[in-house]
Write a protein that holds these residues in place. Structure first.
Motif, short mmCIF file in Angstrom:
data_model
loop_
_atom_site.label_atom_id
_atom_site.label_comp_id
_atom_site.label_asym_id
_atom_site.label_seq_id
_atom_site.Cartn_x
_atom_site.Cartn_y
_atom_site.Cartn_z
N GLU A 116 77.98 35.22 6.84
CA GLU A 116 79.06 36.20 6.81
C GLU A 116 78.57 37.42 6.03
O GLU A 116 78.03 37.29 4.94
CB GLU A 116 80.31 35.64 6.15
CG GLU A 116 81.45 36.64 6.11
CD GLU A 116 82.73 36.04 5.55
OE1 GLU A 116 83.78 36.30 6.14
OE2 GLU A 116 82.66 35.35 4.52
N THR A 153 83.98 42.80 8.85
CA THR A 153 83.22 41.58 8.60
C THR A 153 82.57 41.12 9.89
O THR A 153 83.12 41.31 10.97
CB THR A 153 84.18 40.47 8.11
OG1 THR A 153 84.85 40.93 6.94
CG2 THR A 153 83.46 39.19 7.80
N THR A 154 81.41 40.48 9.77
CA THR A 154 80.81 39.80 10.90
C THR A 154 80.38 38.40 10.47
O THR A 154 79.91 38.21 9.35
CB THR A 154 79.61 40.55 11.50
OG1 THR A 154 79.14 39.83 12.65
CG2 THR A 154 78.47 40.72 10.52
N LYS A 155 80.57 37.46 11.36
CA LYS A 155 80.06 36.10 11.17
C LYS A 155 79.00 35.79 12.23
O LYS A 155 78.57 34.66 12.35
CB LYS A 155 81.20 35.08 11.23
CG LYS A 155 82.13 35.21 10.04
CD LYS A 155 83.16 34.13 10.00
CE LYS A 155 84.03 34.33 8.75
NZ LYS A 155 84.97 33.25 8.56
N ASP A 156 78.61 36.82 12.95
CA ASP A 156 77.62 36.69 14.02
C ASP A 156 76.24 37.11 13.51
O ASP A 156 75.59 37.99 14.06
CB ASP A 156 78.05 37.54 15.22
CG ASP A 156 77.20 37.30 16.44
OD1 ASP A 156 76.66 36.19 16.58
OD2 ASP A 156 77.06 38.23 17.26
N PHE A 200 72.53 41.74 13.01
CA PHE A 200 73.76 41.43 13.75
C PHE A 200 74.07 42.59 14.68
O PHE A 200 73.60 43.72 14.48
CB PHE A 200 74.93 41.14 12.81
CG PHE A 200 75.30 42.26 11.88
CD1 PHE A 200 76.22 43.22 12.26
CD2 PHE A 200 74.72 42.34 10.63
CE1 PHE A 200 76.55 44.25 11.40
CE2 PHE A 200 75.05 43.37 9.76
CZ PHE A 200 75.97 44.33 10.14
N THR A 224 76.18 45.50 16.09
CA THR A 224 77.08 46.45 15.46
C THR A 224 78.54 46.18 15.86
O THR A 224 79.43 46.21 15.00
CB THR A 224 76.68 47.90 15.84
OG1 THR A 224 75.30 48.09 15.50
CG2 THR A 224 77.53 48.91 15.10
N SER A 277 79.94 43.51 16.43
CA SER A 277 80.49 42.27 15.88
C SER A 277 81.23 42.53 14.56
O SER A 277 81.93 41.64 14.07
CB SER A 277 79.40 41.22 15.69
OG SER A 277 78.54 41.56 14.62
N LEU A 278 81.10 43.73 13.99
CA LEU A 278 81.87 44.10 12.80
C LEU A 278 83.32 44.30 13.20
O LEU A 278 83.62 45.11 14.09
CB LEU A 278 81.34 45.39 12.18
CG LEU A 278 80.10 45.30 11.32
CD1 LEU A 278 79.57 46.69 11.01
CD2 LEU A 278 80.36 44.52 10.06
N ASP A 313 88.45 50.07 14.09
CA ASP A 313 87.17 49.55 14.57
C ASP A 313 86.56 50.47 15.62
O ASP A 313 85.36 50.74 15.60
CB ASP A 313 87.32 48.14 15.15
CG ASP A 313 87.65 47.10 14.08
OD1 ASP A 313 87.54 47.41 12.88
OD2 ASP A 313 88.02 45.98 14.47
#
Length: 174
Positions: free
Chosen positions: A25, A41-44, A64, A66, A68-69, A77
């Motif tokens: 994360e 946040t990204t979890k990817d 990651f 971009t 995915s944020l 977003d």
């Protein structure tokens, strides 16, 4: 002599472990002056990392997509993706150049690539190794203008130039 070099290279690579992201994360934090916080946040999280015998030998990149944020507001977003030129610069990467043990934790040095611009980053990092897992925890800050990004303004509101990054990434040695 040539055979000796090939044998040495094979021995070095035979001791190296590939590290893959088990969980991760990454949280970016900034603020809109006079209004609210922004915490995409990204979890990817992905990685192309190699480690030899020690934590200090970890090299490679963490990255990651971009897009995915994600924050708590979809319209925000969309503006963030526009600012980051997500169509043109599809990934954000951190290339680990060195990890050095300090008195308490570690210091990590690397190159952050954002918006097609590369900048050196140095930060404290906590690294815990248990069996075949390595937990990376830490953070650092940078200014948007360091990456040729102008902090957005909306009417009388301005996004803070500084962005704080925090991360928790669990790697697995294979």
């Amino acid at each position: 002599m040539f055979k000796l070099l090939i044998i040495l290279s094979l021995v070095l690579f035979a001791n190296a472990s590939n590290l893959s992201v088990q969980t991760g994360e990454i949280i970016a934090h900034t603020e809109v002056f006079g209004d609210s916080e922004i915490n995409p946040t990204t979890k990817d999280v992905k990685a192309d990392l190699i480690m030899n015998d020690t934590i200090e030998s970890i090299k490679g990149k963490i990255y990651f997509d971009t897009i995915s944020l994600i924050s708590d507001k979809k319209t925000r977003d969309e503006h963030m993706y526009e600012l980051l030129q997500a169509e043109k610069f599809k990934t954000i990467t951190f290339d680990i150049r060195s990890i050095v043990k300090t008195d308490v934790d570690y210091e990590i040095k690397g190159v952050l690539t954002l918006n097609g611009v590369q900048r050196n980053i140095k930060a404290k990092i906590s690294i815990n190794k248990q069996n075949n897992q390595i937990l990376l925890t830490g953070g650092f800050s940078f200014n948007l203008t360091d990456f040729s990004l102008e902090p957005p303004t909306m009417m009388f509101l301005t996004v803070r130039n500084q962005t704080d990054i925090s991360y928790n990434i669990t790697l697995e040695a294979k």
